[in-house]
Design a protein around this motif. Sequence first.
Motif, PDB file in Angstrom:
ATOM      1  N   PRO A 213      11.974   1.953 -10.908  1.00 52.75           N
ATOM      2  CA  PRO A 213      11.103   1.655  -9.769  1.00 52.75           C
ATOM      3  C   PRO A 213      10.026   0.633 -10.176  1.00 52.75           C
ATOM      4  CG  PRO A 213      11.334   4.021 -10.095  1.00 52.75           C
ATOM      5  CD  PRO A 213      11.904   3.367 -11.309  1.00 52.75           C
ATOM      6  N   LEU A 214       9.658  -0.197  -9.233  1.00 49.95           N
ATOM      7  CA  LEU A 214       8.609  -1.185  -9.444  1.00 49.95           C
ATOM      8  C   LEU A 214       7.510  -0.984  -8.408  1.00 49.95           C
ATOM      9  CD1 LEU A 214      10.778  -4.402  -9.992  1.00 49.95           C
ATOM     10  CD2 LEU A 214       9.703  -2.989 -11.764  1.00 49.95           C
ATOM     11  N   ILE A 215       6.315  -1.421  -8.767  1.00 54.44           N
ATOM     12  CA  ILE A 215       5.165  -1.341  -7.857  1.00 54.44           C
ATOM     13  C   ILE A 215       4.702  -2.761  -7.563  1.00 54.44           C
ATOM     14  CG2 ILE A 215       2.778  -0.562  -7.582  1.00 54.44           C
ATOM     15  CD1 ILE A 215       3.466   1.718  -9.561  1.00 54.44           C
ATOM     16  N   LEU A 216       4.494  -3.045  -6.298  1.00 51.93           N
ATOM     17  CA  LEU A 216       3.934  -4.329  -5.881  1.00 51.93           C
ATOM     18  C   LEU A 216       2.564  -4.064  -5.281  1.00 51.93           C
ATOM     19  CD1 LEU A 216       4.721  -7.396  -5.612  1.00 51.93           C
ATOM     20  CD2 LEU A 216       5.093  -6.884  -3.195  1.00 51.93           C
ATOM     21  N   ARG A 217       1.564  -4.767  -5.795  1.00 51.83           N
ATOM     22  CA  ARG A 217       0.197  -4.605  -5.304  1.00 51.83           C
ATOM     23  C   ARG A 217      -0.332  -5.988  -4.919  1.00 51.83           C
ATOM     24  NH1 ARG A 217      -3.090  -2.149  -9.711  1.00 51.83           N
ATOM     25  NH2 ARG A 217      -2.023  -0.232  -9.043  1.00 51.83           N
ATOM     26  N   ALA A 218      -1.027  -6.062  -3.795  1.00 50.36           N
ATOM     27  CA  ALA A 218      -1.589  -7.332  -3.331  1.00 50.36           C
ATOM     28  C   ALA A 218      -3.017  -7.125  -2.862  1.00 50.36           C
ATOM     29  CB  ALA A 218      -0.747  -7.922  -2.207  1.00 50.36           C
ATOM     30  N   THR A 219      -3.839  -8.171  -3.069  1.00 50.23           N
ATOM     31  CA  THR A 219      -5.239  -8.130  -2.669  1.00 50.23           C
ATOM     32  C   THR A 219      -5.594  -9.442  -1.987  1.00 50.23           C
ATOM     33  OG1 THR A 219      -5.760  -6.768  -4.593  1.00 50.23           O
ATOM     34  CG2 THR A 219      -7.605  -7.820  -3.455  1.00 50.23           C
ATOM     35  N   VAL A 220      -6.265  -9.368  -0.833  1.00 45.95           N
ATOM     36  CA  VAL A 220      -6.779 -10.548  -0.155  1.00 45.95           C
ATOM     37  C   VAL A 220      -8.003 -10.137   0.649  1.00 45.95           C
ATOM     38  CG1 VAL A 220      -5.274 -10.291   1.871  1.00 45.95           C
ATOM     39  CG2 VAL A 220      -6.219 -12.531   1.296  1.00 45.95           C
ATOM     40  N   ALA A 221      -9.063 -10.895   0.525  1.00 49.73           N
ATOM     41  CA  ALA A 221     -10.299 -10.662   1.291  1.00 49.73           C
ATOM     42  C   ALA A 221     -10.778  -9.223   1.179  1.00 49.73           C
ATOM     43  CB  ALA A 221     -10.080 -11.048   2.759  1.00 49.73           C
ATOM     44  N   GLY A 222     -10.648  -8.632   0.002  1.00 52.24           N
ATOM     45  CA  GLY A 222     -11.085  -7.269  -0.215  1.00 52.24           C
ATOM     46  C   GLY A 222     -10.127  -6.210   0.273  1.00 52.24           C
ATOM     47  N   VAL A 223      -9.018  -6.604   0.897  1.00 51.46           N
ATOM     48  CA  VAL A 223      -8.013  -5.663   1.382  1.00 51.46           C
ATOM     49  C   VAL A 223      -6.942  -5.514   0.311  1.00 51.46           C
ATOM     50  CG1 VAL A 223      -6.274  -5.209   3.151  1.00 51.46           C
ATOM     51  CG2 VAL A 223      -8.461  -6.290   3.776  1.00 51.46           C
ATOM     52  N   VAL A 224      -6.606  -4.243  -0.016  1.00 53.47           N
ATOM     53  CA  VAL A 224      -5.611  -3.965  -1.044  1.00 53.47           C
ATOM     54  C   VAL A 224      -4.464  -3.180  -0.414  1.00 53.47           C
ATOM     55  CG1 VAL A 224      -5.154  -2.911  -3.293  1.00 53.47           C
ATOM     56  CG2 VAL A 224      -7.425  -3.882  -2.800  1.00 53.47           C
ATOM     57  N   ALA A 225      -3.242  -3.577  -0.755  1.00 56.56           N
ATOM     58  CA  ALA A 225      -2.061  -2.832  -0.282  1.00 56.56           C
ATOM     59  C   ALA A 225      -1.094  -2.705  -1.445  1.00 56.56           C
ATOM     60  CB  ALA A 225      -1.396  -3.550   0.887  1.00 56.56           C
ATOM     61  N   GLU A 226      -0.274  -1.668  -1.388  1.00 58.96           N
ATOM     62  CA  GLU A 226       0.627  -1.386  -2.512  1.00 58.96           C
ATOM     63  C   GLU A 226       1.891  -0.724  -1.987  1.00 58.96           C
ATOM     64  OE1 GLU A 226       0.262   1.841  -5.950  1.00 58.96           O
ATOM     65  OE2 GLU A 226      -1.172   0.172  -6.230  1.00 58.96           O
TER      66      GLU A 226
END
Length: 799
Positions: A213-226
């Motif tokens: 399994p892999l985890i993808l995490r993204a951040t933009v303008a203080g918003v984080v999603a995973e």
Amino acid sequence: MKDVTRLHEGWSLRHEDALLPAQVPGCVHTDLLAAGVIPDPFLGLNETETAWVGRRSWSYETELTAADGGHERSELVFEGLDTAAEVLVDGESLGATRNMHRTHRFDVTGRAGRLEVRFDSAYDEAERVRALTGDRPNVYPEPFQYIRKMACSFGWDWGPTVVTAGMWRPVRIERWSTARLAEVRPLVTLDGPTGHVELRVRAARTASGTDRPLILRATVAGVVAETSFAGTETVLRLEVPEPQLWWPRGYGAQPLYGLDVDLLDEDGAPLDSWSRRIGFRTVTVDRSADEHGTGFTFVVNGTRIFARGVNWIPDDVLPSRVTPERYRARLTQAAEANIDLVRIWGGGIYEDDAFYDVCDELGLMVWQDFLFACAAYPEEQPLRGEVEAEARDNVVRLMPHPSLVLWNGNNENLWGFRDWDWEVPLAGDSWGEGYYLGILPRIVAELDPTRPYAAGSPWSGSWDHHPNDPRHGTHHSWEVWNRQDYAEYRADVPRFCAEFGWQAPSAISTLRRALPGEDLAPDSPGMLHHQKAEDGNGKLNRGIDRHFGLPEDDFDRWHYLAQVVQARAVAAGIEHWRSHWPVCAGTVVWQLNDCWPVSSWAAIDGDGHLKPLYHELRRVYADRLLSLVPTADGPVLAVDNQSGTTWRTTVTLRRVAADGTVVKEAALEVEAAARTVVRLDVPGALLPDAASAKELLVADTDGLRAVHLPVYEKEFAYPAPIYDVLVEPAGDGDSVVTVTARTIVRDLLLQADRLAPRASADRGLVTLLPGEEVRITVRGWAGDDPEAVRAALFSVGAA
């Protein structure tokens, strides 16, 4: 975590039996120049002396060292191989490439030894493909449509034939384990006040990492999603509440948001990362039918825009020499000339990310051609697969940039099929239509549906209309330069004029540097060699002769008048077309820049000197423009307000005699709402007689001036120009020149590079009435000699 090592040092170029030091990124020409093997192809007639370089095979070598970092996979990545290349380690082939415009990746896990990159002659590769696909029509006698290479390497009507080879973009080694990010596509959209970022991600995995399994995490303008995922693809969505909007320059700010993407293993250990800047905005092209035909209007964030554009060619025919600093300097010049759109022309390259980064920051909209120009392109293999792979590479690479507002299928090929006698010799063979109306729109719709696509330029939207019909879609206006007076720009109102222009020679210091020792004349050997357009000098001379008469045995006067005609011609088109907004929704001047010293349509010459056209663009592309536009019924006063606020102003109209006496004067109160144009008839009492050679009309408001003569300049009764010159130091090695007119002085120009080769003036053509003065800042010259300045001043009325 993935380890990345640049592989730029230690390369050698094999030439004859010797190994020459090689620069990577670079090309054969830059390495041979550095080694003193060839002369500079830009100087004199050296282009022909160095033509052999493009017809030879070449080889680059270095040592590839084994990895010792414990990574599972090592890959050799070439961001640009120009063009037909084979990559070998200790004589064993890793693979071959046939496309300058793609990134290529080779597995070198566990390998070490002599790394060699062999380049075949681009001519040989093109002829090999031509033999497979059959011959196709072309506007130039060079085989550029049979190889996925910068077409203008093979010469153009403004460029030399300098056929390059080499590693023109960075080379690196990537070492990684488990997985890496193979593709990241951010689809950035707006839904009301909410910004949406839909990340479509593809991962590459090693054998041992296939099932992890892999985890993808993204951040933009203080918003984080995973999200976690198996396999190789996933989608991650982020919502940004009320982001600031990105606008074209002149319409608002250009806020950019960092978007960071991280790939992690199931324990949270980092594997790879990706970072770009994005902007939130919407962009469409309104191609609705109306009573005038079919429109072509850019709409950004719901605002309709008159595009003030320029065409961009590669800034150097040796493109590896174009640095981020050079991009920034040239594009800053564009912004300072009130340009808001740059069209990257289809015979060049997909520019480096540094180009688009600057456009993002400056608010310069980018119209990106796919790389097809002025030829019938075979659609068979091996080209078809390369075209698709190239398009996918570059759509994915460039789509994060908010400045990118249009994908365009080609330059002039749809028009060429209809009008350039291609259909009979093609006899049913493929010619590129399947790319422009099939493959490319499919790829854009699949990978980047957030942006509009156009099949070509010019293109009327369908085969129901002529491809270059000015009433429908985009239009290229070349009959005027080729065969007519520039007054004919006013004969029609295209919906969007994507190409038009007029030539002029380079700045005088550029000519002196590029043609050392030559006794300069319009037809001297070097001048003719650095004039690539068909009958280019004939067209220049006819333009000068129509309006001014052709000077005899006076190169300086000829040079000045050629530059005046260029500026006047382009201004005539833009003033007319802008005055018809919103029917006409944009002009894209051919061209902003040059790739070497040459007589061309450019506003900035090959040495970076600003022609008078550059300063004229700054005037006619300003938010507020005052024009006297000739019509069949006399001049029309056009008050063009592309700013965001209402323009209330008083326009002073004066009928002026040749000796400077004001015959009649009136003041008009004008109100132009934001993004509108007001067209007013000039009162009859203020109009010079239609055949008058002794009166002109002058309009002034808010520091803006427009001038109308009822006759050609050569027929007007100009007095001998008289003016005073004062020179004062300005500090930092600069000076200020003040010119005070004692008579009418028409189109006064200070050619600052006559004072010092790198000197520049802060303005171009200026018309003064008696008693008026102009202050000209000269940068790069701290002299104080008024006579030296007088020798560098030119005006229309002077003999």
